[in-house]
Design a protein around this motif. Structure first.
Motif, PDB file in Angstrom:
ATOM      1  N   PRO A   7       0.840  -1.193   0.000  1.00 13.74           N
ATOM      2  CA  PRO A   7       0.000   0.000   0.000  1.00 13.74           C
ATOM      3  C   PRO A   7       0.882   1.253   0.000  1.00 13.74           C
ATOM      4  O   PRO A   7       1.879   1.314   0.707  1.00 13.74           O
ATOM      5  CB  PRO A   7      -0.793  -0.100   1.299  1.00 13.74           C
ATOM      6  CG  PRO A   7      -0.378  -1.355   1.973  1.00 13.74           C
ATOM      7  CD  PRO A   7       0.649  -2.034   1.154  1.00 13.74           C
ATOM      8  N   ARG A   8       0.490   2.224  -0.807  1.00 13.68           N
ATOM      9  CA  ARG A   8       1.289   3.454  -0.913  1.00 13.68           C
ATOM     10  C   ARG A   8       1.189   4.301   0.350  1.00 13.68           C
ATOM     11  O   ARG A   8       2.166   4.808   0.849  1.00 13.68           O
ATOM     12  CB  ARG A   8       0.805   4.282  -2.115  1.00 13.68           C
ATOM     13  CG  ARG A   8       1.203   3.664  -3.425  1.00 13.68           C
ATOM     14  CD  ARG A   8       1.979   4.641  -4.262  1.00 13.68           C
ATOM     15  NE  ARG A   8       3.232   4.021  -4.657  1.00 13.68           N
ATOM     16  CZ  ARG A   8       4.361   4.707  -4.851  1.00 13.68           C
ATOM     17  NH1 ARG A   8       4.383   5.997  -4.641  1.00 13.68           N
ATOM     18  NH2 ARG A   8       5.464   4.103  -5.217  1.00 13.68           N
ATOM     19  N   ARG A   9      -0.061   4.453   0.778  1.00 12.85           N
ATOM     20  CA  ARG A   9      -0.256   5.227   1.990  1.00 12.85           C
ATOM     21  C   ARG A   9       0.010   4.339   3.187  1.00 12.85           C
ATOM     22  O   ARG A   9      -0.458   3.196   3.208  1.00 12.85           O
ATOM     23  CB  ARG A   9      -1.702   5.729   2.060  1.00 12.85           C
ATOM     24  CG  ARG A   9      -1.811   7.243   1.967  1.00 12.85           C
ATOM     25  CD  ARG A   9      -3.259   7.613   1.792  1.00 12.85           C
ATOM     26  NE  ARG A   9      -4.095   6.914   2.747  1.00 12.85           N
ATOM     27  CZ  ARG A   9      -4.370   7.399   3.963  1.00 12.85           C
ATOM     28  NH1 ARG A   9      -3.918   8.568   4.342  1.00 12.85           N
ATOM     29  NH2 ARG A   9      -5.127   6.718   4.792  1.00 12.85           N
ATOM     30  N   ARG A  10       0.719   4.847   4.132  1.00 16.10           N
ATOM     31  CA  ARG A  10       0.969   4.004   5.292  1.00 16.10           C
ATOM     32  C   ARG A  10      -0.314   3.841   6.071  1.00 16.10           C
ATOM     33  O   ARG A  10      -0.970   4.840   6.388  1.00 16.10           O
ATOM     34  CB  ARG A  10       2.069   4.617   6.167  1.00 16.10           C
ATOM     35  CG  ARG A  10       3.430   4.193   5.730  1.00 16.10           C
ATOM     36  CD  ARG A  10       4.504   4.946   6.460  1.00 16.10           C
ATOM     37  NE  ARG A  10       4.785   6.201   5.773  1.00 16.10           N
ATOM     38  CZ  ARG A  10       4.927   7.369   6.396  1.00 16.10           C
ATOM     39  NH1 ARG A  10       4.797   7.421   7.691  1.00 16.10           N
ATOM     40  NH2 ARG A  10       5.179   8.431   5.721  1.00 16.10           N
ATOM     41  N   PRO A  11      -0.694   2.627   6.370  1.00 16.50           N
ATOM     42  CA  PRO A  11      -1.978   2.379   6.999  1.00 16.50           C
ATOM     43  C   PRO A  11      -1.981   2.771   8.478  1.00 16.50           C
ATOM     44  O   PRO A  11      -3.007   3.168   9.009  1.00 16.50           O
ATOM     45  CB  PRO A  11      -2.160   0.880   6.846  1.00 16.50           C
ATOM     46  CG  PRO A  11      -0.783   0.314   6.735  1.00 16.50           C
ATOM     47  CD  PRO A  11       0.067   1.369   6.121  1.00 16.50           C
ATOM     48  N   ALA A  12      -0.886   2.617   9.119  1.00 15.57           N
ATOM     49  CA  ALA A  12      -0.838   2.960  10.549  1.00 15.57           C
ATOM     50  C   ALA A  12       0.456   3.704  10.777  1.00 15.57           C
ATOM     51  O   ALA A  12       1.286   3.805   9.890  1.00 15.57           O
ATOM     52  CB  ALA A  12      -0.907   1.705  11.409  1.00 15.57           C
ATOM     53  N   THR A  13       0.641   4.241  11.953  1.00 18.34           N
ATOM     54  CA  THR A  13       1.854   5.015  12.175  1.00 18.34           C
ATOM     55  C   THR A  13       2.559   4.531  13.431  1.00 18.34           C
ATOM     56  O   THR A  13       1.974   3.844  14.276  1.00 18.34           O
ATOM     57  CB  THR A  13       1.533   6.502  12.355  1.00 18.34           C
ATOM     58  OG1 THR A  13       0.608   6.624  13.438  1.00 18.34           O
ATOM     59  CG2 THR A  13       0.946   7.093  11.096  1.00 18.34           C
ATOM     60  N   ALA A  14       3.810   4.935  13.518  1.00 20.61           N
ATOM     61  CA  ALA A  14       4.591   4.689  14.727  1.00 20.61           C
ATOM     62  C   ALA A  14       3.955   5.491  15.862  1.00 20.61           C
ATOM     63  O   ALA A  14       3.171   6.403  15.616  1.00 20.61           O
ATOM     64  CB  ALA A  14       6.019   5.142  14.479  1.00 20.61           C
ATOM     65  N   PRO A  15       4.267   5.150  17.101  1.00 18.65           N
ATOM     66  CA  PRO A  15       3.657   5.878  18.229  1.00 18.65           C
ATOM     67  C   PRO A  15       4.012   7.374  18.208  1.00 18.65           C
ATOM     68  O   PRO A  15       5.076   7.755  17.732  1.00 18.65           O
ATOM     69  CB  PRO A  15       4.249   5.197  19.460  1.00 18.65           C
ATOM     70  CG  PRO A  15       5.403   4.378  18.981  1.00 18.65           C
ATOM     71  CD  PRO A  15       5.163   4.090  17.536  1.00 18.65           C
ATOM     72  N   ARG A  16       3.071   8.145  18.722  1.00 19.60           N
ATOM     73  CA  ARG A  16       3.257   9.610  18.710  1.00 19.60           C
ATOM     74  C   ARG A  16       4.488  10.070  19.453  1.00 19.60           C
ATOM     75  O   ARG A  16       5.141  11.025  19.057  1.00 19.60           O
ATOM     76  CB  ARG A  16       2.051  10.276  19.378  1.00 19.60           C
ATOM     77  CG  ARG A  16       0.882  10.284  18.484  1.00 19.60           C
ATOM     78  CD  ARG A  16      -0.285  10.796  19.239  1.00 19.60           C
ATOM     79  NE  ARG A  16      -1.350  11.054  18.305  1.00 19.60           N
ATOM     80  CZ  ARG A  16      -2.114  12.121  18.328  1.00 19.60           C
ATOM     81  NH1 ARG A  16      -1.930  13.033  19.261  1.00 19.60           N
ATOM     82  NH2 ARG A  16      -3.044  12.292  17.444  1.00 19.60           N
ATOM     83  N   TRP A  17       4.793   9.403  20.562  1.00 17.46           N
ATOM     84  CA  TRP A  17       5.956   9.866  21.337  1.00 17.46           C
ATOM     85  C   TRP A  17       7.209   9.806  20.487  1.00 17.46           C
ATOM     86  O   TRP A  17       8.094  10.656  20.591  1.00 17.46           O
ATOM     87  CB  TRP A  17       6.123   9.062  22.636  1.00 17.46           C
ATOM     88  CG  TRP A  17       6.445   7.595  22.439  1.00 17.46           C
ATOM     89  CD1 TRP A  17       5.559   6.558  22.479  1.00 17.46           C
ATOM     90  CD2 TRP A  17       7.730   7.017  22.157  1.00 17.46           C
ATOM     91  NE1 TRP A  17       6.208   5.371  22.234  1.00 17.46           N
ATOM     92  CE2 TRP A  17       7.541   5.625  22.039  1.00 17.46           C
ATOM     93  CE3 TRP A  17       9.012   7.538  21.989  1.00 17.46           C
ATOM     94  CZ2 TRP A  17       8.585   4.740  21.752  1.00 17.46           C
ATOM     95  CZ3 TRP A  17      10.059   6.651  21.715  1.00 17.46           C
ATOM     96  CH2 TRP A  17       9.839   5.268  21.596  1.00 17.46           C
ATOM     97  N   ALA A  18       7.254   8.771  19.617  1.00 13.27           N
ATOM     98  CA  ALA A  18       8.457   8.628  18.782  1.00 13.27           C
ATOM     99  C   ALA A  18       8.524   9.780  17.785  1.00 13.27           C
ATOM    100  O   ALA A  18       9.598  10.333  17.515  1.00 13.27           O
ATOM    101  CB  ALA A  18       8.448   7.280  18.070  1.00 13.27           C
ATOM    102  N   GLY A  19       7.373  10.173  17.257  1.00 20.13           N
ATOM    103  CA  GLY A  19       7.343  11.304  16.337  1.00 20.13           C
ATOM    104  C   GLY A  19       7.755  12.585  17.046  1.00 20.13           C
ATOM    105  O   GLY A  19       8.583  13.368  16.553  1.00 20.13           O
TER     106      GLY A  19
END
Ligand SMILES: Nc1nc2c(c(=O)[nH]1)N[C@H]1C(S)=C(S)[C@@H](COP(=O)(O)O)O[C@H]1N2
Ligand SMILES: [Mo]
Length: 522
Positions: A7-19
């Motif tokens: 999938p081109r769009r990432r379906p989920a993301t890494a945790p917010r704290w990491a961002g």
């Protein structure tokens, strides 16, 4: 055969704290390395300082006075802290947003970096070459973007091998990048903190001042009232108020220092620090006052200044007819306008090199400043002085003039209660009061105090040192009564003028009004 598509769009993301961490580290690494770099050179502000300096220059008079009133001489620390807080919040937010929309994160971080570059470009306090001044800001911009890119990349969710369900972010790559960024922060911050240029301090330590040709007479014994809590007649350098637009104290070594006197003069003068010391040095006690001093405020101090009479130098240069002003400039690009008359008349204005027996402290203008009896600091007391231009008021605007302050500003007569402090307890059997009063260039003739709405009563005046210094007063309330009271003070100068009770604000040319203190007799 089927084609597997990721999938081109990432379906989920890494945790917010990491961002958030990614954003914070990106900004911190850039700022730390940029600041470390800046600190290695003399006259190169750090990116945060340049942003702060720009902010100071954009600050309207009311906000400056509000800041001084709220934070006193900590106004600069508060400004730096405020800048750091804004940057921290923005970078945390950029990192979180970056998990889904990296472009926005890059845009936010780049915006801050570009602001740093622009403010470095316009920073009036920078004395190094402009190209050198730009480097730390550019490095901050590039390092922040690179660190952000590496960290966000590591936070992209990788698909499981042979499966299109994302497994998670690349924890190892992320931790590696976090460690590298942290090391960068540590190195940058340590260089900034410990290897910073101290060219001014080093130079000051090597200066020894000659004895004055004309020393100030000893302070009269009677000038100092014996009363606990009264301001000392001479303000020690370490307690002397400091007001200026300099976020970082200018470092001006005497090696290579030149004072230029030019403009409407017959002969331009260029004087090295050594030349100045070879002039006829005089020592005079002069009470300096800030226009931002509130009634009863602390922005006033009295010191013995050692220097050359402005009159001696200006007469040698030869002031031409038609000149009514002197525009002085400091190494950090601050400008001050002074009536030329005040530098030529017999009030003995100084180009000072010494303060209370020492070279000027860095914060008070090392190596050279002006001191003019009777004029507020912002129209006379140029610190880190490098340039004196004889000119006309109509041909220039000094730093504070377009910011709402008067072009000319003699110090207004004032008086202050030092004892008791607000809400202090005063002993019934020894109700003593005291403080200082000043009317520079005129002299204080009388000080009166009033308890509650009672009659005005003459205070005892300490011996006068000179008309250019403040004068102490004291008074004892013999028939004091228990309870809460108010004491008010007012002064009268040698011309018979009494302080007005009318309250004037700081802007445009200084406060007026009577100082009152509430206290309790017990
Ligand atoms: N270079 C420079 N000189 C300056 C200023 C400044 O901002 N920059 N402030 C002036 C003001 S407003 C005052 S009141 C006096 C304060 O001098 P002090 O800090 O030694 O007490 O310095 C004056 N000289
Ligand atoms: Mo001032």
């Amino acid at each position: 055969m089927t084609t597997e598509t990721t999938p081109r769009r990432r379906p989920a993301t890494a945790p917010r704290w990491a961002g958030a961490l990614a954003g914070l580290l990106a900004a911190a690494t850039g700022v730390a390395i940029g600041s470390g770099l800046a600190a290695l050179f003399t006259g190169v502000p750090t990116p945060i300082e340049s942003v702060g300096n720009q902010f100071i220059d954009l600050t309207p008079a009311w906000l400056k006075d509000f800041a001084i009133e709220q934070f006193g001489t900590n106004d600069k620390a508060v400004l730096i802290a405020g800048t750091v807080v804004v940057l921290t919040l923005a970078s945390l937010a950029a990192g979180v947003v970056g998990l889904r929309r990296p472009r926005i994160a890059f845009a936010i971080v780049a915006t801050f970096g570009i602001v740093a570059v622009i403010t470095a470009f316009t920073d009036r306090t920078a004395t190094a070459q402009r190209a050198l001044v730009l480097i730390p800001a550019l490095v901050t911009l590039v390092v922040s973007l690179v660190v952000l890119g590496v960290l966000l990349r590591a936070l992209e969710l990788a698909p499981k091998p042979g499966d299109d369900v994302p497994e998670g972010f690349d924890r190892r790559a992320f931790m590696r990048a976090v460690l590298v960024a942290s090391a960068g922060i540590a190195v940058g911050a340590s260089v900034w903190r410990f290897l910073g240029s101290d060219a001014g301090a080093a130079s000051r330590a090597s200066v020894s001042l000659p004895a004055p040709a004309d020393a100030a007479a000893p302070v009269p014994a009677g000038a100092q009232v014996d009363l606990d809590g009264i301001s000392p007649f001479i303000t020690p350098n370490s307690d002397f108020y400091r007001i200026d637009t300099a976020l970082q104290v200018p470092q001006v070594p005497v090696e290579g220092y030149t004072l230029r006197i030019h403009g409407m003069v017959d002969q331009e003068l260029n004087l090295s620090f050594r030349d100045l010391l070879a002039e006829r040095l005089v020592e005079r006690r002069i009470t300096l006052t800030c226009v931002s001093n509130e009634v009863g405020g602390p922005l006033v101090g009295n010191a013995a200044w050692l220097g050359v009479l402005t009159k001696d130098l200006l007469e040698r240069a030869g002031v031409q007819a038609g000149a009514d002003a002197v525009k002085t400039t400091s190494s950090d690009g601050m400008t001050i306008g002074t009536p030329v008359e005040a530098l030529l008349d017999d009030r003995e204005s100084l180009i000072a090199v010494g303060m209370n027996g020492e070279p000027l402290p860095l914060q008070h203008g090392f190596p050279v400043r002006m001191v003019v009896p009777g004029l507020y600091g912002y129209v006379s007391a140029t610190k880190w002085l490098v340039d004196i231009e004889v000119t006309r008021f109509e041909d220039f605007e000094a730093y504070w003039t377009p910011r709402g302050y008067a072009e000319e500003a003699p110090i207004k007569m004032s008086s202050r209660i030092d004892v008791p402090r607000s809400f202090a307890e005063v002993p019934l059997d020894n109700a003593r009061f005291g403080g200082v009063a000043w009317a520079q260039d005129t002299g204080i003739e009388r000080v009166e105090v009033q308890i509650d709405d009672g009659p005005w009563q003459d205070a005892d005046l300490a011996e006068e040192d000179s008309i250019n210094t403040w004068r102490q007063w004291s008074w004892t309330w013999d028939d004091a009564t228990e309870g809460i009271h108010n004491v008010t003070v007012r002064a009268t100068d040698a011309n018979g003028e009494t302080q007005t009770s009318e309250r004037a604000r700081i802007v445009p040319d200084g406060t007026t009004g009577w100082h009152s203190v509430q206290f309790r007799v017990a």
